[in-house]
Design a protein around this motif. Structure first.
Motif, mmCIF file in Angstrom:
data_model
loop_
_atom_site.group_PDB
_atom_site.id
_atom_site.type_symbol
_atom_site.label_atom_id
_atom_site.label_comp_id
_atom_site.label_asym_id
_atom_site.label_seq_id
_atom_site.Cartn_x
_atom_site.Cartn_y
_atom_site.Cartn_z
ATOM 1 N N MET A 1 -23.705 17.017 23.691
ATOM 2 C CA MET A 1 -22.891 17.907 24.631
ATOM 3 C C MET A 1 -21.552 16.667 24.901
ATOM 4 S SD MET A 1 -22.992 17.398 29.081
ATOM 5 C CE MET A 1 -21.644 17.406 29.724
ATOM 6 N N LYS A 2 -20.279 16.386 24.056
ATOM 7 C CA LYS A 2 -19.500 15.825 23.355
ATOM 8 C C LYS A 2 -18.685 15.258 25.273
ATOM 9 C CE LYS A 2 -16.028 19.304 20.544
ATOM 10 N NZ LYS A 2 -15.266 19.174 21.122
ATOM 11 N N GLN A 3 -18.656 13.758 24.588
ATOM 12 C CA GLN A 3 -17.884 13.204 25.399
ATOM 13 C C GLN A 3 -16.579 13.550 26.134
ATOM 14 O OE1 GLN A 3 -18.537 8.994 24.401
ATOM 15 N NE2 GLN A 3 -19.266 8.041 26.355
ATOM 16 N N THR A 4 -15.901 12.687 27.359
ATOM 17 C CA THR A 4 -15.034 13.415 27.568
ATOM 18 C C THR A 4 -13.852 11.853 27.767
ATOM 19 O OG1 THR A 4 -15.084 15.600 28.831
ATOM 20 C CG2 THR A 4 -13.387 14.418 29.344
ATOM 21 N N VAL A 5 -13.172 12.059 27.140
ATOM 22 C CA VAL A 5 -11.910 10.775 27.311
ATOM 23 C C VAL A 5 -10.976 11.720 27.769
ATOM 24 C CG1 VAL A 5 -11.342 8.988 26.211
ATOM 25 C CG2 VAL A 5 -13.017 10.074 25.119
ATOM 26 N N PHE A 6 -10.950 10.414 29.076
ATOM 27 C CA PHE A 6 -9.019 10.886 29.806
ATOM 28 C C PHE A 6 -8.412 10.034 29.701
ATOM 29 C CE2 PHE A 6 -6.744 11.176 34.095
ATOM 30 C CZ PHE A 6 -6.016 12.365 33.825
ATOM 31 N N ILE A 7 -7.129 10.656 28.669
ATOM 32 C CA ILE A 7 -6.136 9.379 28.373
ATOM 33 C C ILE A 7 -4.472 9.081 29.568
ATOM 34 C CG2 ILE A 7 -4.580 8.238 26.990
ATOM 35 C CD1 ILE A 7 -6.718 8.863 24.968
ATOM 36 N N ILE A 8 -4.472 8.513 30.558
ATOM 37 C CA ILE A 8 -3.119 8.652 30.463
ATOM 38 C C ILE A 8 -2.497 7.752 30.245
ATOM 39 C CG2 ILE A 8 -2.133 7.983 33.194
ATOM 40 C CD1 ILE A 8 -5.001 7.840 34.061
ATOM 41 N N GLY A 9 -0.837 8.792 29.815
ATOM 42 C CA GLY A 9 0.489 7.699 29.111
ATOM 43 C C GLY A 9 -0.217 8.044 27.330
ATOM 44 N N LEU A 10 0.763 9.465 26.812
ATOM 45 C CA LEU A 10 1.352 9.348 25.805
ATOM 46 C C LEU A 10 2.070 9.034 24.642
ATOM 47 C CD1 LEU A 10 -0.459 13.340 26.776
ATOM 48 C CD2 LEU A 10 -1.906 11.249 25.905
ATOM 49 N N GLY A 11 2.249 7.897 24.464
ATOM 50 C CA GLY A 11 3.120 6.957 24.144
ATOM 51 C C GLY A 11 2.756 6.818 22.534
ATOM 52 N N LEU A 12 3.538 5.602 22.128
ATOM 53 C CA LEU A 12 2.446 5.897 20.445
ATOM 54 C C LEU A 12 0.873 4.760 20.700
ATOM 55 C CD1 LEU A 12 2.763 4.962 17.768
ATOM 56 C CD2 LEU A 12 3.470 2.933 18.536
ATOM 57 N N ILE A 13 0.734 4.271 21.574
ATOM 58 C CA ILE A 13 -0.367 3.710 21.951
ATOM 59 C C ILE A 13 -1.562 4.658 21.986
ATOM 60 C CG2 ILE A 13 -2.438 2.091 22.799
ATOM 61 C CD1 ILE A 13 0.309 1.058 20.979
ATOM 62 N N GLY A 14 -0.774 5.401 23.482
ATOM 63 C CA GLY A 14 -1.667 6.405 24.266
ATOM 64 C C GLY A 14 -2.434 7.550 22.894
ATOM 65 N N GLY A 15 -1.313 8.022 22.305
ATOM 66 C CA GLY A 15 -1.402 9.498 21.227
ATOM 67 C C GLY A 15 -2.224 9.280 20.091
ATOM 68 N N SER A 16 -1.710 7.302 19.293
ATOM 69 C CA SER A 16 -2.442 7.135 18.416
ATOM 70 C C SER A 16 -3.965 6.544 18.873
ATOM 71 C CB SER A 16 -2.227 5.888 18.083
ATOM 72 O OG SER A 16 -0.085 6.119 17.761
ATOM 73 N N LEU A 17 -4.292 6.329 20.136
ATOM 74 C CA LEU A 17 -5.457 6.744 20.260
ATOM 75 C C LEU A 17 -6.004 7.214 20.303
ATOM 76 C CD1 LEU A 17 -7.709 3.905 20.828
ATOM 77 C CD2 LEU A 17 -7.009 4.130 23.373
ATOM 78 N N ALA A 18 -5.743 8.841 21.069
ATOM 79 C CA ALA A 18 -5.981 9.883 20.961
ATOM 80 C C ALA A 18 -6.532 10.539 19.106
ATOM 81 C CB ALA A 18 -4.739 11.163 22.063
ATOM 82 N N LEU A 19 -5.417 10.554 18.936
ATOM 83 C CA LEU A 19 -5.905 10.877 16.897
ATOM 84 C C LEU A 19 -6.546 10.107 16.709
ATOM 85 C CD1 LEU A 19 -2.006 11.701 16.577
ATOM 86 C CD2 LEU A 19 -4.027 12.895 16.859
ATOM 87 N N GLY A 20 -6.628 8.694 17.035
ATOM 88 C CA GLY A 20 -8.573 7.950 16.152
ATOM 89 C C GLY A 20 -9.620 8.502 16.924
ATOM 90 N N LEU A 21 -9.297 8.219 17.825
ATOM 91 C CA LEU A 21 -10.795 9.261 19.364
ATOM 92 C C LEU A 21 -11.540 10.131 18.647
ATOM 93 C CD1 LEU A 21 -10.504 7.153 22.593
ATOM 94 C CD2 LEU A 21 -11.241 6.327 20.893
ATOM 95 N N LYS A 22 -10.266 11.586 18.303
ATOM 96 C CA LYS A 22 -10.873 13.009 17.546
ATOM 97 C C LYS A 22 -11.604 12.647 16.908
ATOM 98 C CE LYS A 22 -8.160 15.997 18.893
ATOM 99 N NZ LYS A 22 -7.418 16.862 18.717
ATOM 100 N N ARG A 23 -11.117 11.066 15.707
ATOM 101 C CA ARG A 23 -12.169 11.073 14.165
ATOM 102 C C ARG A 23 -14.107 11.704 14.656
ATOM 103 N NH1 ARG A 23 -9.467 6.109 11.642
ATOM 104 N NH2 ARG A 23 -8.176 7.247 10.941
ATOM 105 N N ASN A 24 -14.279 11.085 15.770
ATOM 106 C CA ASN A 24 -15.789 11.580 15.924
ATOM 107 C C ASN A 24 -15.893 13.064 17.083
ATOM 108 O OD1 ASN A 24 -18.155 11.772 17.880
ATOM 109 N ND2 ASN A 24 -18.189 9.776 18.706
ATOM 110 N N ASN A 25 -16.021 14.347 16.405
ATOM 111 C CA ASN A 25 -16.165 15.108 16.718
ATOM 112 C C ASN A 25 -16.994 15.874 17.747
ATOM 113 O OD1 ASN A 25 -14.979 16.147 14.638
ATOM 114 N ND2 ASN A 25 -16.607 16.257 13.313
ATOM 115 N N ASP A 26 -17.381 14.432 18.503
ATOM 116 C CA ASP A 26 -18.683 15.280 19.689
ATOM 117 C C ASP A 26 -17.537 14.100 20.971
ATOM 118 O OD1 ASP A 26 -20.756 15.962 18.648
ATOM 119 O OD2 ASP A 26 -21.598 14.125 17.953
ATOM 120 N N VAL A 27 -15.929 14.638 20.856
ATOM 121 C CA VAL A 27 -15.052 13.840 22.066
ATOM 122 C C VAL A 27 -14.292 14.766 22.091
ATOM 123 C CG1 VAL A 27 -13.501 11.656 22.475
ATOM 124 C CG2 VAL A 27 -15.562 11.527 21.063
#
Length: 366
Positions: A1-27
């Motif tokens: 089952m995928k882990q759901t991550v909710f990121i509030i704030g999609l600037g450089l840091i939030g966006g980069s964190l989202a892309l980095g975490l998406k390396r994990n297919n289970d997220v």
């Protein structure tokens, strides 16, 4: 089952964190931003998997909630979050540059049984906004976590394991240590840079040509003064006590330096600079620090038409991306006159090989 991550704030840091975490297919990444254009852009370019229209509703589906917002806004939202319906074992964290006030605000969440672990990824870029987000932004950067002293180790491990995919160096410290250390190497240097620019502005009124000479070293050491004033307003206010202590120490150091100048003892002055050089040369160069750093390469190029485009052409052919390019006209401590900036140390290393392969120009790293 995928882990759901909710990121509030999609600037450089939030966006980069989202892309980095998406390396994990289970997220699965859900994103929210008060700027609807940024939110839609994040979905369109694949930074997030789903858009959240309402924070409160989306938070209820999350296993991990990450505030990638300015510190003051994070504290405000944390107060709201205490009234939201959340999953029983949700973990809440942030990306703020100061931690003491954040952790104080998190006490309310802790009292309600909500796990909060402070976080600070110490990386950045010369660009801003979700369009500048990069999955590799946190690679080799320190990512500091500030859990409460009695925090459940299992919860800390869950967050640590989630973040490992970003390839950041994850280190645990307490909030007081964090704010002191970042004051020394990040926040206070920003005040110094801003004060130097203010001093230049005053000098320029009397000697208008001064600004024209403010290239090379002056631009390098004051680069951070060009950062977002609102962000640094919040950081300065939040960490004002540590900064006040640093300012007192700096004042004492400046008095010591002034005495050296007044006594004009050549050996003492040389020793002062020698000690500074030794400490500076021992600083790590293979990892990102508290402030965004570009990786400069100095190229000693001959003076003939087209030489700049020749060098950049070689780099383009090898698909090596540069972030900045400038010519240093007056700088006695660097041989090269062409300064090329790169976002990663790997890109700089590739550039050295590329230039050596195609030219006889010498390259230097400072």
């Amino acid at each position: 089952m995928k882990q759901t991550v909710f990121i509030i704030g999609l600037g450089l840091i939030g966006g980069s964190l989202a892309l980095g975490l998406k390396r994990n297919n289970d997220v699965k990444i859900i994103g929210y931003d008060a700027n609807t254009h940024a939110l839609r852009t994040a979905k369109r370019i694949g930074v997030i998997d789903e858009m959240a229209v309402y924070m409160k509703d989306a938070a209820g589906f999350a296993d991990i909630i990450i505030f990638a917002t300015p510190v003051n806004e994070t504290i405000r939202l944390m107060n709201e979050l205490s009234h939201w319906q959340l999953k029983k074992h949700v973990i809440v964290t942030d990306t703020g540059s100061t931690k003491n006030e954040i952790m104080k605000a998190a006490l309310t969440l802790k009292e309600q049984g909500i796990t909060f672990i402070g976080g600070h990824p110490m990386a950045g870029s010369h660009k801003s906004g979700v369009e500048a987000a990069r999955a590799h932004l946190f690679e080799n950067a320190y990512y500091l976590l500030t859990p409460f002293p009695n925090e459940n180790k299992e919860e800390v491990n869950i967050l640590t394991n989630l973040l490992q995919v970003t390839k950041a160096k994850i280190v645990q410290v307490n909030a007081e240590e964090h704010d002191h250390m970042t004051a020394v190497v990040s926040h206070f240097p920003h005040l110094v840079a801003a004060s130097l620019v203010h001093q230049l502005a005053g000098e320029n009124e009397r000697y208008p040509f001064t600004k024209q000479l403010a290239a090379g070293g002056f631009r390098d050491i004051t680069r951070i003064a060009s950062s977002n004033p609102i962000m640094w307003r919040d950081i300065t206010v939040q960490n004002r006590l540590e900064l006040s202590n640093q300012l007192q120490m700096w004042t004492e150091e400046m008095i010591r330096l002034q005495n050296l100048l007044l006594h004009a003892d050549e050996k003492d002055i040389e020793s002062y600079f020698q000690t500074a050089k030794k400490v500076r040369d021992e600083l790590p160069i293979t990892a990102q620090g508290a402030m965004f750093t570009v990786y400069d390469l100095y190229v000693d190029v001959p003076d003939y038409p087209g030489v700049i485009s020749e060098v950049t052409g070689y780099l383009a052919k090898d698909r090596i991306s540069i972030t900045n390019l400038r010519i240093v006209e007056t700088r006695v401590d660097v041989f090269g006159i062409l300064v090329i900036s790169f976002q990663t140390i790997e890109d700089r290393a590739k550039a050295v090989e590329c230039i050596a392969k195609n030219t006889t120009f010498e390259t230097y790293i400072s």
